[in-house]
Design a protein around this motif. Structure first.
Motif, PDB file in Angstrom:
ATOM      1  N   PHE A   1      79.245 -32.694 -51.424  1.00 59.82           N
ATOM      2  CA  PHE A   1      78.770 -32.531 -50.058  1.00 59.82           C
ATOM      3  C   PHE A   1      77.328 -32.998 -49.920  1.00 59.82           C
ATOM      4  N   LEU A   2      76.493 -32.600 -50.869  1.00 58.22           N
ATOM      5  CA  LEU A   2      75.075 -32.955 -50.801  1.00 58.22           C
ATOM      6  C   LEU A   2      74.861 -34.454 -50.976  1.00 58.22           C
ATOM      7  N   ARG A   3      75.629 -35.052 -51.895  1.00 59.20           N
ATOM      8  CA  ARG A   3      75.516 -36.508 -52.067  1.00 59.20           C
ATOM      9  C   ARG A   3      75.982 -37.239 -50.813  1.00 59.20           C
ATOM     10  N   GLN A   4      77.066 -36.768 -50.180  1.00 59.20           N
ATOM     11  CA  GLN A   4      77.565 -37.409 -48.973  1.00 59.20           C
ATOM     12  C   GLN A   4      76.540 -37.340 -47.846  1.00 59.20           C
ATOM     13  N   ALA A   5      75.815 -36.225 -47.761  1.00 60.38           N
ATOM     14  CA  ALA A   5      74.784 -36.103 -46.729  1.00 60.38           C
ATOM     15  C   ALA A   5      73.687 -37.138 -46.941  1.00 60.38           C
ATOM     16  N   GLN A   6      73.290 -37.343 -48.204  1.00 60.25           N
ATOM     17  CA  GLN A   6      72.262 -38.342 -48.471  1.00 60.25           C
ATOM     18  C   GLN A   6      72.770 -39.744 -48.170  1.00 60.25           C
ATOM     19  N   GLU A   7      74.007 -40.016 -48.561  1.00 60.30           N
ATOM     20  CA  GLU A   7      74.572 -41.342 -48.300  1.00 60.30           C
ATOM     21  C   GLU A   7      74.663 -41.625 -46.802  1.00 60.30           C
ATOM     22  N   ALA A   8      74.925 -40.587 -46.015  1.00 60.06           N
ATOM     23  CA  ALA A   8      75.082 -40.769 -44.578  1.00 60.06           C
ATOM     24  C   ALA A   8      73.745 -40.898 -43.857  1.00 60.06           C
TER      25      ALA A   8
END
Length: 306
Positions: free
Chosen positions: A186-193
């Motif tokens: 979840f945290l990685r996806q937030a950064q990618e987005a």
């Protein structure tokens, strides 16, 4: 005298996505070889330039790791009596460095580190420097914080987690690389987005036996990121659920970013005669704290007292 933080890390090896604890490595020989190596053989020039030096304190070799200041950094000195200041210019044969003092303890591949300034090399800088120099060929080294065994055991004996709160600062999500749980994803996806952002995530599972599996799953995801939480998170806390012998469930709030073993010490800059003793004082402080916490450090890395 300002206080500086001494932090302890364990050197492990990395392969196939797993970190593996290994028998004590021969740090003494590595430092002896380093002491006679040329400057180029002690230097790593990547995003920043790091140079290692060896200092002998208490008849033992210790590592000084320097970050070479970039020529574009503004450096000045000021006379406190007159208020006059003067720019410092780097030249082709001299430069300015920020220094960290590093001690390899004689058990469990434990490293004690004190940064001389906020821009001095951190344990990640040490990790990169060790791997780029190939001091131990064909071995990929990872430095991970030494965690208090009592806190780790609490995390391991919990039946679930009813609430977590995690705050990740910008540029910190990379510390979650290699973590496979949903929290890390979840945290990685937030950064990618959204790019380099600050993220605060709160997950709370309602009470009730019907949600036991959800609390267990949340605990599993929490255990996945716990080893890297001190590096990745500005804040990380969880309310863990424990089943007591009387059958009653009780909860306990734990701080995941505050159970790695650290200490603060004041480091003298000069002696009574005005001579610089920063490095001597830093190494002395690391070794003194290591002695005070030896039992806890050994327990954390599985090194018997003998």
């Amino acid at each position: 005298m300002p206080e500086r933080t001494i932090a302890f890390f364990e050197v492990v090896t990395s392969g196939s996505g797993e970190q593996v604890r290994v028998p004590p490595m021969d740090w003494d020989s590595a430092l002896r070889d380093l002491a006679t190596a040329s400057l180029q053989d002690r230097m790593v020039a990547k995003e920043v330039t790091l140079v290692g030096s060896v200092a002998t304190v208490r008849q033992q070799d210790h590592l000084l790791l320097h970050r070479v200041k970039d020529a574009t950094e503004w450096l000045s000195v000021m006379d406190w009596n007159t208020g006059q200041w003067q720019e410092l210019e780097q030249n082709a044969i001299r430069g300015f460095v920020d220094t960290s003092a590093i001690c390899f303890l004689p058990f469990g591949n434990v490293v004690g580190l004190m940064q001389g300034s906020v821009s001095a090399p951190s344990h990640k800088g040490l990790e990169n420097w060790l791997n780029e120099l190939h001091l131990f060929p064909d071995t990929r080294l990872v430095l991970r914080p030494v965690l208090s065994k009592a806190e780790v055991e609490r995390l391991g004996t919990a039946q679930g987690a009813s609430r977590i709160e995690i705050r990740i600062g910008s540029h910190k999500v990379s510390a979650l690389r290699g973590r496979n749980g949903r929290l890390a994803s979840f945290l990685r996806q937030a950064q990618e987005a959204y790019g380099d952002i600050n993220v605060t995530m709160i997950i709370s599972v309602p009470r009730g036996r019907a949600r036991d599996e959800d609390r267990q799953a949340l605990l599993a995801d929490l255990q996945d990121i716990a080893p890297v939480a001190p590096d990745a998170a500005a804040r990380a806390q969880a309310r863990l659920v424990f089943a007591e012998a009387d059958g009653v469930e009780r909860s306990r709030l734990v701080e995941l970013t505050e159970h790695h073993i650290t200490a603060k010490r004041r480091v003298s800059a000069v002696d009574d005669q005005g001579n610089s003793i920063r490095i001597l004082s830093a190494v002395d402080a690391i070794l003194d704290v290591a002695g005070e916490h030896e039992r806890e450090l050994r327990a954390a890395v599985g090194a018997d007292l003998g």
